[in-house]
Design an enzyme around this catalytic site. Structure first.
Site, PDB file in Angstrom:
ATOM      1  N   CYS A 143      -9.943  -7.411   1.465  1.00  0.00           N
ATOM      2  CA  CYS A 143     -10.510  -6.186   2.351  1.00  0.00           C
ATOM      3  C   CYS A 143     -11.398  -5.440   1.913  1.00  0.00           C
ATOM      4  O   CYS A 143     -11.812  -4.501   2.222  1.00  0.00           O
ATOM      5  CB  CYS A 143      -9.346  -5.462   1.575  1.00  0.00           C
ATOM      6  SG  CYS A 143      -7.393  -6.213   1.040  1.00  0.00           S
ATOM      7  N   THR A 201      13.315   4.886  10.150  1.00  0.00           N
ATOM      8  CA  THR A 201      14.794   3.249  10.184  1.00  0.00           C
ATOM      9  C   THR A 201      14.708   1.814   9.866  1.00  0.00           C
ATOM     10  O   THR A 201      12.601   1.919  10.237  1.00  0.00           O
ATOM     11  CB  THR A 201      14.440   3.229  12.249  1.00  0.00           C
ATOM     12  OG1 THR A 201      15.041   4.382  12.519  1.00  0.00           O
ATOM     13  CG2 THR A 201      15.868   2.380  12.193  1.00  0.00           C
ATOM     14  N   THR A 222       0.362  -1.206   0.005  1.00  0.00           N
ATOM     15  CA  THR A 222      -0.175   0.162  -0.016  1.00  0.00           C
ATOM     16  C   THR A 222       0.924   1.013  -0.115  1.00  0.00           C
ATOM     17  O   THR A 222       0.686   1.802  -0.738  1.00  0.00           O
ATOM     18  CB  THR A 222      -1.096  -0.161   1.160  1.00  0.00           C
ATOM     19  OG1 THR A 222      -1.801  -1.278   1.113  1.00  0.00           O
ATOM     20  CG2 THR A 222      -1.940   1.097   1.395  1.00  0.00           C
ATOM     21  N   ASN A 264      -6.169  -9.865  -8.620  1.00  0.00           N
ATOM     22  CA  ASN A 264      -6.110 -10.383  -7.316  1.00  0.00           C
ATOM     23  C   ASN A 264      -7.143 -11.294  -6.672  1.00  0.00           C
ATOM     24  O   ASN A 264      -7.073 -12.265  -6.293  1.00  0.00           O
ATOM     25  CB  ASN A 264      -5.921  -9.287  -5.626  1.00  0.00           C
ATOM     26  CG  ASN A 264      -5.970  -8.421  -5.415  1.00  0.00           C
ATOM     27  OD1 ASN A 264      -5.960  -7.407  -6.782  1.00  0.00           O
ATOM     28  ND2 ASN A 264      -6.766  -8.146  -4.580  1.00  0.00           N
ATOM     29  N   HIS A 271       4.458 -10.289   1.945  1.00  0.00           N
ATOM     30  CA  HIS A 271       3.735 -11.136   2.946  1.00  0.00           C
ATOM     31  C   HIS A 271       2.798 -11.627   1.622  1.00  0.00           C
ATOM     32  O   HIS A 271       2.686 -12.940   1.716  1.00  0.00           O
ATOM     33  CB  HIS A 271       2.688 -10.878   3.776  1.00  0.00           C
ATOM     34  CG  HIS A 271       1.609  -9.551   3.655  1.00  0.00           C
ATOM     35  ND1 HIS A 271       0.700 -10.184   3.229  1.00  0.00           N
ATOM     36  CD2 HIS A 271       1.349  -8.320   3.430  1.00  0.00           C
ATOM     37  CE1 HIS A 271      -0.074  -9.093   3.334  1.00  0.00           C
ATOM     38  NE2 HIS A 271       0.455  -8.029   3.445  1.00  0.00           N
TER      39      HIS A 271
HETATM   40  C1  LIG Z   1      -2.639  -7.540  -1.074  1.00  0.00           C
HETATM   41  C2  LIG Z   1      -2.288  -6.364  -2.012  1.00  0.00           C
HETATM   42  C3  LIG Z   1      -2.195  -4.650  -2.098  1.00  0.00           C
HETATM   43  C4  LIG Z   1      -2.155  -4.019  -0.377  1.00  0.00           C
HETATM   44  O1  LIG Z   1      -1.133  -4.558   0.562  1.00  0.00           O
HETATM   45  P1  LIG Z   1      -0.515  -4.103   1.697  1.00  0.00           P
HETATM   46  O2  LIG Z   1       0.421  -5.697   2.125  1.00  0.00           O
HETATM   47  O3  LIG Z   1      -2.189  -4.532   2.555  1.00  0.00           O
HETATM   48  O4  LIG Z   1      -0.201  -3.307   1.497  1.00  0.00           O
HETATM   49  C5  LIG Z   1      -2.351  -4.138  -2.919  1.00  0.00           C
HETATM   50  N1  LIG Z   1      -1.583  -4.681  -4.300  1.00  0.00           N
HETATM   51  C6  LIG Z   1      -2.152  -5.649  -4.710  1.00  0.00           C
HETATM   52  C7  LIG Z   1      -2.514  -6.230  -5.753  1.00  0.00           C
HETATM   53  C8  LIG Z   1      -2.502  -6.934  -2.693  1.00  0.00           C
HETATM   54  O5  LIG Z   1      -2.845  -7.954  -3.644  1.00  0.00           O
END
Ligand SMILES: *Cc1c(COP(=O)(O)O)cnc(C)c1O
Length: 384
Positions: free
Chosen positions: A326, A239, A72, A151, A203
């Protein structure tokens, strides 16, 4: 109870190789990478080695890699930072209607700040229309952002062709792509993709949460959007999370070394799973039938609430998501499904299964059995 996690597009488990690489920096190697003493230098070395590792994988120079707080943040920095740097040259911005909220909402915000923003439509399969793209691009266009793969529905855009068209039509325009979901399954060579900026988040590919990568092509105009300690070429001050950065670089290296093998293995399972789900009837596949990520099997079930289905599956130890992780928790159906022309009613029955590198056929067979049982039960209750 048997547990099957099929929500890898929401987040993935931390890989053990990644945890081992991180642990020393969470224990004895705790120095601040900006300190001048040996503790600090040890941390600095680790950060710069990680940057080199990432650059090698993405086929770019180390100074073109910025470590940030998460995907993000990388999206916000790329979009707001470029828009701010180029605002005296043009005020037109272009993106798609199916971006992740990290991109979509940033463009919406810029729309209130004196920029003109257009959102490209997509077809039923989630693909951008080249004719519309060409029509919307103009001399004022300074930034275009199109995600590499979606996604929620898995559709993969032809990013190289899109970036070619953008650069040919709008000489000012900088091209950004959010590739957060594609890392374990697609080639992320930035030269082959033709991108000026690329965002990734650790992640989603076996790395730690709270760590983002921004590839920033040398010479691309950008301004910081936050201010502080001049870290990361002043673009992301604060940092450094040394352990997170090291872990991210190891995770990326592994994911990109394995992407072809992952693709082959997971695609086979996905094809089987999709075919079996479609046999259940009163269900449609969302996204493109072929041009899709191999890990995402996304559907809309008729006359069933996605939420009820999700909770029923969770009761049986199965993790998946509805619409998008989300957006669940709010009753509006997913903006991605609506943009694909799926009706509100049908979109309410959306479920996304996202496979892991190590998902097995046996696990999928268990999910199929449970899914059929829950569908029957829910449809009986709703009387349809
Ligand atoms: C998961 C995702 C994000 C956001 O990731 P965060 O770890 O919540 O900041 C943005 N773009 C796509 C395509 C994602 O799959």
């Amino acid at each position: 109870m048997k547990k099957v996690y099929l929500d890898n597009a929401a987040t993935t488990a931390l890989r053990k190789e990644v945890l081992s690489a991180m642990l020393p920096f969470l224990k004895e190697k705790f120095g601040n990478a900006s300190s001048l003493h040996s503790w600090g230098q040890e941390a600095r070395r680790a950060v710069e080695e990680a940057r080199e590792r990432v650059a090698k994988v993405l086929n770019c120079e180390p100074f073109e890699i910025i470590f940030t707080g998460t995907t993000t943040v990388s999206d916000n920095l790329a979009i707001q930072g470029v828009a701010s740097a180029l605002k005296d040259k043009g005020r037109h911005l272009l993106t798609t209607a199916i971006e992740h909220h990290a991109v979509l909402d940033t463009f919406k915000f810029l729309g209130t700040q004196g920029y003109k923003v257009d959102f490209l439509e997509v077809n039923r399969e989630g693909l951008v229309d080249f004719k519309e793209l060409e029509e919307r691009l103009n001399k004022e266009t300074i930034l275009v952002s199109v995600m590499l793969a979606n996604n929620e529905i898995g559709t993969i855009q032809p990013i190289k062709e899109i970036s070619n068209l953008v650069h040919k039509t709008s000489p000012l325009a900088v091209f950004h792509s959010d590739a957060a979901t594609a890392v374990e399954y697609l080639d992320l060579d930035v030269k082959k993709l033709g991108v000026d900026l690329l965002t990734l988040g650790s992640h989603k590919f076996g790395g730690p949460k709270g760590l983002g990568i921004l590839y920033l092509k040398s010479g691309t105009a950008i301004k910081p959007i936050t201010f502080g300690g001049h870290h990361e070429r002043t673009l992301w001050s604060g940092t450094e999370d040394v352990a997170g950065i090291v872990g991210t670089s190891v995770a990326l290296e592994l994911a990109q070394k394995e992407w072809r093998a992952n693709y082959k293995r997971v695609e086979k399972l996905q094809k089987y799973f999709i075919a079996e789900v479609l046999k259940m009837g009163a269900v449609v596949l969302t996204g493109h039938p072929e041009k899709r990520l191999p890990d995402i099997a996304s559907f809309c079930f008729e006359n069933v609430e996605g939420e009820a289905l999700l909770l029923g599956l969770d009761d049986e130890g199965i993790g998946c998501s509805t619409g998008s992780a989300c957006t669940s928790g709010n009753l509006e159906p997913s903006h991605v499904l609506l943009a694909c022309g799926i009706s509100q009613a049908l979109a309410h029955g959306s479920i996304r299964f996202s496979l892991a590198r190590e998902t097995t056929k046996e696990e999928l067979d268990y999910v199929l059995k449970v899914l059929l049982k829950i569908l029957k039960k829910l449809r009986k209750i709703s009387g349809r």
